[in-house]
Design a protein around this motif. Structure first.
Motif, PDB file in Angstrom:
ATOM      1  N   UNK A 166      13.402 -57.225 105.350  1.00  0.00           N
ATOM      2  CA  UNK A 166      14.517 -57.788 105.598  1.00  0.00           C
ATOM      3  C   UNK A 166      15.046 -56.717 107.128  1.00  0.00           C
ATOM      4  N   UNK A 167      16.210 -56.745 107.703  1.00  0.00           N
ATOM      5  CA  UNK A 167      17.116 -56.113 108.824  1.00  0.00           C
ATOM      6  C   UNK A 167      18.386 -56.028 108.235  1.00  0.00           C
ATOM      7  N   UNK A 168      19.302 -55.498 107.624  1.00  0.00           N
ATOM      8  CA  UNK A 168      20.858 -54.976 107.868  1.00  0.00           C
ATOM      9  C   UNK A 168      20.878 -54.141 109.398  1.00  0.00           C
ATOM     10  N   UNK A 169      21.951 -55.171 109.706  1.00  0.00           N
ATOM     11  CA  UNK A 169      22.117 -54.519 111.099  1.00  0.00           C
ATOM     12  C   UNK A 169      23.904 -53.647 110.571  1.00  0.00           C
ATOM     13  N   UNK A 170      24.507 -52.771 110.938  1.00  0.00           N
ATOM     14  CA  UNK A 170      25.530 -52.622 110.952  1.00  0.00           C
ATOM     15  C   UNK A 170      26.081 -52.273 111.844  1.00  0.00           C
ATOM     16  N   UNK A 171      27.520 -52.548 112.044  1.00  0.00           N
ATOM     17  CA  UNK A 171      28.347 -51.383 113.301  1.00  0.00           C
ATOM     18  C   UNK A 171      29.713 -50.781 112.160  1.00  0.00           C
ATOM     19  N   UNK A 172      29.229 -49.357 112.270  1.00  0.00           N
ATOM     20  CA  UNK A 172      30.324 -48.293 112.135  1.00  0.00           C
ATOM     21  C   UNK A 172      31.607 -48.056 112.336  1.00  0.00           C
ATOM     22  N   UNK A 173      32.283 -48.809 111.118  1.00  0.00           N
ATOM     23  CA  UNK A 173      34.362 -47.824 111.752  1.00  0.00           C
ATOM     24  C   UNK A 173      33.842 -46.224 111.631  1.00  0.00           C
ATOM     25  N   UNK A 228      32.604 -54.752 105.251  1.00  0.00           N
ATOM     26  CA  UNK A 228      32.740 -53.967 104.237  1.00  0.00           C
ATOM     27  C   UNK A 228      34.062 -52.893 104.811  1.00  0.00           C
ATOM     28  N   UNK A 229      35.273 -52.724 103.895  1.00  0.00           N
ATOM     29  CA  UNK A 229      36.299 -52.207 104.063  1.00  0.00           C
ATOM     30  C   UNK A 229      36.413 -50.835 103.419  1.00  0.00           C
ATOM     31  N   UNK A 230      36.903 -49.504 103.514  1.00  0.00           N
ATOM     32  CA  UNK A 230      36.979 -48.200 102.962  1.00  0.00           C
ATOM     33  C   UNK A 230      38.219 -47.617 103.753  1.00  0.00           C
ATOM     34  N   UNK A 241      42.891 -46.380 107.707  1.00  0.00           N
ATOM     35  CA  UNK A 241      41.999 -47.859 107.033  1.00  0.00           C
ATOM     36  C   UNK A 241      41.055 -48.119 108.040  1.00  0.00           C
ATOM     37  N   UNK A 242      39.114 -48.721 108.424  1.00  0.00           N
ATOM     38  CA  UNK A 242      38.597 -49.196 108.860  1.00  0.00           C
ATOM     39  C   UNK A 242      37.831 -50.011 108.003  1.00  0.00           C
ATOM     40  N   UNK A 243      36.769 -50.406 109.018  1.00  0.00           N
ATOM     41  CA  UNK A 243      35.916 -51.025 108.507  1.00  0.00           C
ATOM     42  C   UNK A 243      34.571 -50.812 108.708  1.00  0.00           C
ATOM     43  N   UNK A 244      33.559 -51.259 107.957  1.00  0.00           N
ATOM     44  CA  UNK A 244      32.165 -51.694 108.923  1.00  0.00           C
ATOM     45  C   UNK A 244      31.954 -52.867 108.410  1.00  0.00           C
ATOM     46  N   UNK A 245      30.829 -53.738 110.273  1.00  0.00           N
ATOM     47  CA  UNK A 245      30.893 -55.526 109.867  1.00  0.00           C
ATOM     48  C   UNK A 245      29.162 -54.794 110.630  1.00  0.00           C
ATOM     49  N   UNK A 246      28.690 -55.863 108.840  1.00  0.00           N
ATOM     50  CA  UNK A 246      27.334 -56.618 108.677  1.00  0.00           C
ATOM     51  C   UNK A 246      26.932 -57.211 108.950  1.00  0.00           C
ATOM     52  N   UNK A 247      25.769 -57.589 109.019  1.00  0.00           N
ATOM     53  CA  UNK A 247      24.789 -59.106 109.249  1.00  0.00           C
ATOM     54  C   UNK A 247      23.087 -58.421 108.817  1.00  0.00           C
ATOM     55  N   UNK A 248      22.759 -59.473 108.111  1.00  0.00           N
ATOM     56  CA  UNK A 248      21.414 -59.645 107.255  1.00  0.00           C
ATOM     57  C   UNK A 248      20.774 -60.606 107.369  1.00  0.00           C
ATOM     58  N   UNK A 249      19.541 -60.190 108.146  1.00  0.00           N
ATOM     59  CA  UNK A 249      18.429 -60.863 108.629  1.00  0.00           C
ATOM     60  C   UNK A 249      17.609 -60.981 107.173  1.00  0.00           C
ATOM     61  N   UNK A 250      17.255 -62.290 106.137  1.00  0.00           N
ATOM     62  CA  UNK A 250      16.734 -62.144 104.838  1.00  0.00           C
ATOM     63  C   UNK A 250      15.343 -62.671 104.946  1.00  0.00           C
TER      64      UNK A 250
END
Length: 307
Positions: free
Chosen positions: A160-167, A77-79, A90-99
């Motif tokens: 569900x699970x959402x894992x976010x590594x924040x920038x 997720x760019x911002x 410029x940076x980004x979050x990295x997101x992974x999901x368990x549905x």
């Protein structure tokens, strides 16, 4: 009958092996911290090659664990943001999901960025690499361990699970601010957010602090019966603070915040990997798993605002 007994033993052994495989591992924690806090990443600063390598490392690990890309088929997720006289950073979050097909989601986060050479932070040690082993390679290691646990434990959880590594955290919580402004799903569907920032320098005299205890009416009940396994912990009521859980709390989401406390290496070039206690961190993550599991026994948590 003998075949049934053998099958029962085999299933028990397989279950024990799976539990062992997904339990937080000091060895994996050390491997993550050693890479993210190595000199070749040069402090994981915003808009640096080292910061980009850190984001790619998390993406690779999310893929390996089996998390789904959460942002329209990708993990990023760019911002952009501004800090002082610096614009369009410029940076980004990295997101992974368990549905799990659930209507609500547990969010777990940690920031992967650090100070680099102090270029944008105006720190006391310009031009020196700030490796940020505790701050926050330790938290990213925890993020990956929890992702591995909930992806691989063989249980279809009720959330569900959402894992976010924040920038962009070090420069003003920009990754979490952006996510809460532009969430992938309504924040009203977030069960709670658990944040890990600096969980690698456990001090047995202090214990690990768990903030956010006052942000949901149910937290006191959820904490009952949690076993410390030799890792002492204490609670703090506030949902506010200088890390990414703050953004979620002010957006109306109950939070928990794990933190082993300040130390003499905070925001200094001396925050290096050998000083991280991976065994204690694994114990801290076992406490986190108990809290997450207990919180999933409640269909919904009651958010409590704080003036």
């Amino acid at each position: 009958m003998k075949q049934i007994a053998i099958l029962t033993i085999w299933l028990a052994a397989a279950g024990a092996a799976m539990a062992q495989e997904t339990a937080p591992s000091p060895e994996r924690i050390s491997a993550t911290v050693n890479y993210l806090a190595s000199d070749k990443l040069k402090g994981r600063g915003t808009e640096t090659k080292g910061g980009e390598k850190a984001a790619k490392y998390v993406e690779k690990e999310f893929k390996s664990i089996g998390l789904k890309p959460a942002v329209a088929g990708q993990y990023y997720q760019h911002f952009v943001f501004a800090r002082g006289n610096h614009y369009n950073l410029r940076s980004k979050n990295v997101l992974g999901y368990i549905d799990n097909g659930a209507s609500r989601t547990v969010i777990i986060g940690a920031h992967y960025d650090h100070l680099g050479h102090g270029e944008l932070f105006n720190g006391r040690y310009p031009n020196e690499i700030h490796n940020g082993a505790d701050d926050n390679a330790s938290g990213v290691a925890g993020l990956l361990e929890l992702a591995r646990h909930y992806q691989g434990n063989g249980v279809k959880e009720p959330f569900n699970f959402l894992f976010i590594a924040f920038g962009g955290e070090e420069l003003g919580l920009h990754g979490s601010k952006y996510y809460t402004r532009y969430p992938l799903d309504s924040l009203g569907k977030a069960h709670f957010m658990l944040n890990m920032d600096m969980i690698g320098r456990y001090d047995a005299k202090r214990g690990v602090g768990i903030g956010g205890y006052g942000t949901a009416k149910e937290w006191p009940e959820i904490f009952k019966g949690v076993q410390d396994g030799g890792i002492k912990f204490f609670t703090d009521g506030s949902g506010k603070g200088g890390s990414d859980h703050h953004s979620f709390f002010i957006a109306g989401v109950p939070v928990l915040f794990l933190h082993t406390g300040g130390h003499d290496d905070y925001h200094k070039p001396t925050d290096d990997a050998p000083k991280v206690d991976a065994t204690a961190e694994a114990g801290i993550l076992k406490i986190a798993i108990q809290l997450i599991d207990n919180a999933m026994k409640f269909e919904r948590l009651t958010y409590v605002s704080q003036d």
